[in-house]
Every structure is written in structure tokens, then in C-alpha cells.
Design an enzyme around this catalytic site. Structure first.
Site, PDB file in Angstrom:
ATOM      1  N   HIS A   1      14.322   4.179   5.156  1.00 23.50           N
ATOM      2  CA  HIS A   1      14.822   5.530   5.468  1.00 23.50           C
ATOM      3  C   HIS A   1      14.676   6.425   4.243  1.00 23.50           C
ATOM      4  O   HIS A   1      15.608   6.546   3.435  1.00 23.50           O
ATOM      5  CB  HIS A   1      16.291   5.466   5.897  1.00 23.50           C
ATOM      6  CG  HIS A   1      16.511   4.861   7.235  1.00 23.50           C
ATOM      7  ND1 HIS A   1      16.653   5.609   8.382  1.00 23.50           N
ATOM      8  CD2 HIS A   1      16.591   3.563   7.620  1.00 23.50           C
ATOM      9  CE1 HIS A   1      16.828   4.794   9.423  1.00 23.50           C
ATOM     10  NE2 HIS A   1      16.793   3.553   8.987  1.00 23.50           N
TER      11      HIS A   1
ATOM     12  N   CYS B   1      11.680   3.967  10.403  1.00 25.57           N
ATOM     13  CA  CYS B   1      12.362   2.793  10.946  1.00 25.57           C
ATOM     14  C   CYS B   1      11.865   2.513  12.368  1.00 25.57           C
ATOM     15  O   CYS B   1      10.761   2.013  12.556  1.00 25.57           O
ATOM     16  CB  CYS B   1      13.878   2.984  10.882  1.00 25.57           C
ATOM     17  SG  CYS B   1      14.808   1.445  11.062  1.00 25.57           S
TER      18      CYS B   1
ATOM     19  N   GLU C   1      14.825   9.518   3.973  1.00 21.64           N
ATOM     20  CA  GLU C   1      15.703  10.696   3.988  1.00 21.64           C
ATOM     21  C   GLU C   1      16.960  10.499   3.140  1.00 21.64           C
ATOM     22  O   GLU C   1      17.588  11.477   2.703  1.00 21.64           O
ATOM     23  CB  GLU C   1      16.091  11.068   5.421  1.00 21.64           C
ATOM     24  CG  GLU C   1      17.018  10.094   6.135  1.00 21.64           C
ATOM     25  CD  GLU C   1      16.282   9.000   6.896  1.00 21.64           C
ATOM     26  OE1 GLU C   1      16.863   8.436   7.840  1.00 21.64           O
ATOM     27  OE2 GLU C   1      15.129   8.714   6.527  1.00 21.64           O
TER      28      GLU C   1
END
Length: 586
Positions: A542, A410, A544
Site C-alpha cells: 500500500h 493490493c 498510499e
């Protein structure tokens, strides 16, 4: 007769942050090993509509779901442990409940009655829980056998009272065999001899009973396993059988908590209490459950082994509270264990890398640079606000110039673009419009469709498709190979700013390749990779949020492979060195 979902409520006592989320996630995982279909709900008693406007330093990470819901970080634990995709409705807040009830009142749905906490708020809570508990899961499309509801806060909190009362009523609504309460409490170790004390748990259970709920299981957090007689004492004074009292002492890692609970017999207790043996489970689902447990035990075993260490410097602005980056931490752990390495995270406060820090606190400045330079890889995660941005730019510059593996997420992509524009593309005044609204060379700009007037829920949120470009470099890029050489990936977003499409040609001409762009227009830059670098990858989304213990996120996997010197052999098909001869997959 319609299938009745069974509900497990997880409450907490004595102190906040006691670990209810891990107990809830671990219990769900163990039920999945039986072949059951499981879903989860998190109740947060704050007045916010969602977690989107909360500071990471105040509340920890904001977790984003496929549908764009900005929710509590515990839903990330549920998704990772249960391998399901949840929705914004799986996170209940006081704000959501009151908004729903007030909107009904304004429409006249209550037919002129006085609207009160009991029964209207408590009924709304029960309706919500029961509705979400019967939504077919993303994993197999089945209505859940079990819904685990984590009740945020601590028993006795004023703001939790309507939810406690709702659950008191709910136990009669769904029936005794369909309702189980796990109470997570604390058994502190005090004094010079390290004596375990049961009084806090006794008081917490007494408070819970005074509110009309009786625990079926006690999960007692402690630094050490139960001393002799502690389980029996808790059983006597808390009115539960000894086998219903579980010692959840400090483990090698959180991945060992399910193993700890299973060894103490929690599956037998839950099976008896909820009559789970009466549920119809296919042989196929039971087989999947057995395989899941074998894989989980192997994963936890690796976490406990003395593996070679790989150090990753995480350069951020919320490093004083690591829960601000909990999904990043988990993604690094998952990737490292799947490449047979132990992760060591070196936290670097971005502002400490800046020249201004050298003047204010030279020691911090030199320590920060020492940690950055010593790392095997560098990760710059997402974030908002100007503080520390120049330090992140410097971290990206160091990684690029010294061939250190780099992953930007990001804002980490945006600072990589700023750095490259300044020092390679010949644009020394390049900056982001987020931090320099009227800068001469904006290489990062505000997204045109985003609402500037309100904060909550106005970003580009949720799962969006990214398409790999047709250029030769993009087709053969390291990141595409890590994704399995697919043409398109779906990942979750949370941002208001993007790379300026008017500057893309200049940057690509100098060697910054935007290998992935949005699938709709192709004008939104989603993935970049540098040529002639061991691993320099940045993504606007993102990754994750989609990591799983047994199936790590590809960008993180690439970072750990590169940082441990295994990327080239992995991409050539040689696999991962030593001890790990197959990739773990769900």
C-alpha cells in the site's frame, strides 16, 4: 534534569467528526516550523484492541504503520503532516488499556488490591501517554519537545469518561507549563440570515469544565469566518481571552488550515502558554523549520490555483464513504499538485460495472462505464470480500486494452493478474482462492503462514522490503525509475493472499513482468508492470501509507504523470511542465 515533554490535548465537543485530527496535525506542523520535535498520540475510546477488524464503511480507512499496527486514519494525518513514522503504541484504545490492566491483575501486580477505573485505568492511561511522549522520533532521534494527544469521541460520551478523568489528573502530573488543552467545537450558521450561534460551544465548554478541564484554546469550526462580536462573546462566556479563540472556517483546502491558524496567532498563544521560548533549539533545526514553512505555503498555493484538471477513476467497493480511501485520496492530491495538475476523482462503484448491474439498474451501469471511459487514468485500490471483484477485473481489462494509465494496489494487483491470466495467458477459469476456494486455476492463493482462525492482526502487516529483479526489463522499468532507480524499496503491507508463484512463469511469458519481489525469498510477487503500455503498474503493498504532501508516493506520481501526458519527459529528465520548475522535497 531529564527533558520534560510538553503535552497538547485536543478534545472535541458538540458533534463527532468535527475535525480534531486536522487541528492536531496542523498544530503539530506549525510547531515543527519553529524547529521543535513533535510526536502525536490518538486516543480512541472504543473497546476494539485496534482498528484492524473495523469496517471501512463504519469507521473509515484502516491505516497501517511500519511496525504493522492497524490504527485509526488520523494517525495517517499525523504522519503526513509531521513526516514522522509512528508505532502502534501511538494509538491508544479502551481495549488496549483494559487488556494491559487485566493482564497486570492476573499476574498479581496489584498485590491483591481491588482494581478500579480510578486509579488503575486512569493511571495506565497516563503512564502510556507519558511513555510514548518520550520515545525518540524517527525523524531526528530526539526526544519530542511536544506531544499532541487527540482525544477521540465527544466530550460527554460515556466511553470517553476514563480518558477525560485521566487527562484531568495528567495536567497536575506534568505541571501547568507542560499542559495545554485545545477544545474544538462548532459554531453553526442557522436561520435565513445565516446567523452564527455560540450556545453549542458554550454548553460544550461548560461540560468540559464540569469534568475538571479548562480549555486554553478554542478552535471553532464554522462555515464562515467569525461575524463581528462572536469572538468576544465566546471569550466572555467560555472564560478564555479573545486571542485564544480561533475561527477555523471552511478553507480552500485542508492544507490552508495551518496558514489560517498561524495568521490568527496560535503560535504566539502556544509559545506563551507552554513557555516554548525557553526550549533550546539549534540554528539548524530553526532553519529546517523555516524551509518547511516556505515549502508548505507553496504547496497550499498550488492547491488554490486554477490548474489543468486530470481525472482519475477510483474503482472500489466502499465509494459511498470516501474516508474509506482517505490515504489514496491524499496520495492522489499530493502527486497531482507536485506535477502541476488539479486532481478530479471520479468514484466508480465496482459492482456497477458488472453485467448483473445492467439488468438491475441500467442507468447506474451506464453511468459507471461512462465515468470509467472518460477518465485519464484508473486506480483500483485494496479491499476485502467478493462484492465488486468482477467489476474491478473489467476496469483492469479496459485499462490494458485501451492504453489507459492504470495503478492497482493490493487487490488491485490481484485483479490485474486475474484479468491478464484470463484474456492474455489463455487461462479462462483463472480466479483468486479468496473468492473461489476450489477454483480450477487459482492465480491468487492464501499465504501459507497466515492464521486462518482469528481475524485481528493476522495478515502480513507492516513495512517489508521489495527487491527489483535483475532482468533488463525490471532494471529499466518505469516504476523502478520513479523510485529513483534503487535496488530495494520498503513499503507497508496489509494482505492475506498473494500471486500464485506456480503461475508466474506462464504470466511472464505473455508479457506481465513481476519486476519487484520480496527481498527474503524472491517468491512473493510485489510489483508488476506491463510492457508496451503507457503505464500499467500494480503493487501488492500500500504505497498510499507513505505519501507526504511535499514528497509524493512514486507509484501515484507515475499514474498522474502518465495520465497528464508528462511521464516520458519526466523519466527522460526533462522535468515537469509549466509553473513547477523543481520537485518539492522535504
Amino acid at each position: 534534569m531529564a527533558k520534560q515533554t510538553k503535552y497538547i490535548i485536543v478534545s472535541g465537543g458538540v458533534i463527532s467528526g468535527i475535525g480534531k485530527g486536522i487541528i492536531a496535525s496542523s498544530t503539530g506542523l506549525l510547531l515543527k516550523t519553529l524547529g521543535l520535535t513533535v510526536t502525536s498520540i490518538k486516543i480512541d475510546p472504543y473497546l476494539n484492541i485496534d482498528a484492524g477488524t473495523l469496517s471501512p464503511l463504519d469507521h473509515g480507512e484502516v491505516f497501517v504503520l511500519d511496525d504493522g499496527g492497524e490504527v485509526d486514519l488520523d494517525l495517517g494525518n499525523y504522519e503526513r503532516y509531521l513526516s514522522v513514522q509512528l508505532s502502534r503504541d501511538n494509538n491508544i484504545t479502551t481495549g488496549k488499556i483494559y487488556r494491559e490492566v487485566i493482564e497486570k491483575e492476573r499476574r498479581g501486580d496489584y498485590l491483591g488490591k481491588t482494581v478500579q477505573v480510578v486509579p488503575h485505568i486512569t493511571n495506565a492511561i497516563q503512564d502510556w501517554v507519558e511513555r510514548v511522549g518520550r520515545v525518540p522520533t524517527s525523524q531526528n532521534g530526539r526526544i519530542p519537545d511536544v506531544c499532541i494527544v487527540e482525544l477521540g469521541g465527544t466530550v460527554g460520551d460515556i466511553e470517553s469518561a476514563p480518558f477525560i478523568e485521566a487527562m484531568r489528573q495528567f495536567q497536575f502530573r506534568v505541571g501547568h507549563d507542560n499542559f495545554c488543552l485545545i477544545h474544538v467545537s462548532l459554531v453553526p450558521v442557522v436561520g435565513a440570515v445565516g446567523e452564527q450561534k455560540t450556545k453549542p460551544t458554550q454548553a460544550s465548554v461548560r461540560d468540559l469544565r464540569g469534568l475538571g478541564l479548562s480549555p486554553d484554546i478554542l478552535a471553532c469550526r464554522s462555515a464562515t469566518p467569525f461575524e463581528e462580536g462572536i469572538r468576544e462573546k465566546l471569550s466572555m462566556f467560555c472564560q478564555v481571552r479573545p486571542e485564544q479563540v480561533f475561527s477555523v472556517h471552511d478553507c480552500e483546502s485542508l492544507y490552508h488550515v495551518p496558514i489560517l491558524l498561524r495568521k490568527q496567532g496560535i503560535i504566539d498563544v502556544l509559545t506563551e502558554r507552554l513557555k516554548l521560548n525557553k526550549l533550546s533549539i539549534s540554528g539548524e533545526l530553526q532553519g529546517e523549520g523555516d524551509a518547511l514553512w516556505a515549502q508548505w505555503r507553496e504547496f497550499a498555493r498550488r492547491r488554490a490555483r486554477d490548474l489543468e484538471v486530470t481525472t482519475i477513476a477510483v474503482v472500489g467497493k466502499y465509494t459511498y464513504l470516501t474516508d474509506s480511501y482517505i490515504s489514496v485520496v491524499k496520495a492522489l492530491e499530493h502527486a497531482s499538485l507536485n506535477v502541476n495538475r488539479k486532481i478530479e476523482i471520479s468514484w466508480v462503484e465496482a459492482s456497477d460495472l458488472e453485467e448483473s448491474s445492467a439488468q438491475k439498474d441500467p442507468l447506474k451501469y451506464h453511468e459507471a462505464w461512462q465515468r470509467l471511459c472518460a477518465a485519464d487514468g484508473i486506480l483500483v485500490p485494496g479491499g476485502f470480500g467478493e462484492r465488486g471483484v468482477e467489476g474491478k477485473v473489467l476496469a483492469a481489462k479496459w485499462a490494458r486494452e485501451h492504453n489507459v494509465p492504470y495503478l492497482g494496489i493490493c487487490l488491485g494487483l490481484q485483479v490485474a493478474v486475474i484479468e491478464f491470466a484470463r484474456h492474455v495467458a489463455g487461462l479462462p477459469t483463472a480466479h483468486s482462492a479468496e473468492f473461489r476456494e476450489n477454483c480450477d486455476t487459482p492465480v491468487v492463493v492464501f499465504m501459507p503462514e497466515i492464521d486462518r482462525t482469528t481475524m485481528g492482526g493476522t495478515m502480513r502487516l507492516g513495512s517489508r522490503p521489495t527487491k527489483f529483479q535483475g532482468t533488463s526489463f525490471a532494471q529499466n522499468s518505469k516504476i523502478r525509475q520513479l523510485y529513483g532507480s534503487v535496488d530495494e524499496v520498503n513499503e507497508r503491507h496489509r494482505h492475506r493472499y498473494e500471486v500464485n508463484p506456480e503461475r508466474v512463469d506462464e504470466l511472464e511469458a505473455k508479457g506481465m513482468h513481476f519486476v519487484g519481489r520480496d527481498a527474503d525469498t524472491g517468491e512473493r510477487m510485489e510489483i508488476l508492470e506491463l510492457e508496451s503500455h503507457p503505464y500499467f503498474v500494480a503493487v501488492q503493498y500500500h504505497p498510499e501509507y507513505l505519501t507526504r504532501p511535499l514528497s509524493p508516493s512514486p507509484p501515484f506520481l507515475g499514474l498522474l504523470l502518465a495520465a497528464s501526458g508528462q511521464l516520458d519527459s519526466y523519466l527522460s529528465g526533462a522535468g515537469i511542465a509549466a509553473d513547477v520548475d523543481t520537485k518539492l522535497k522535504m
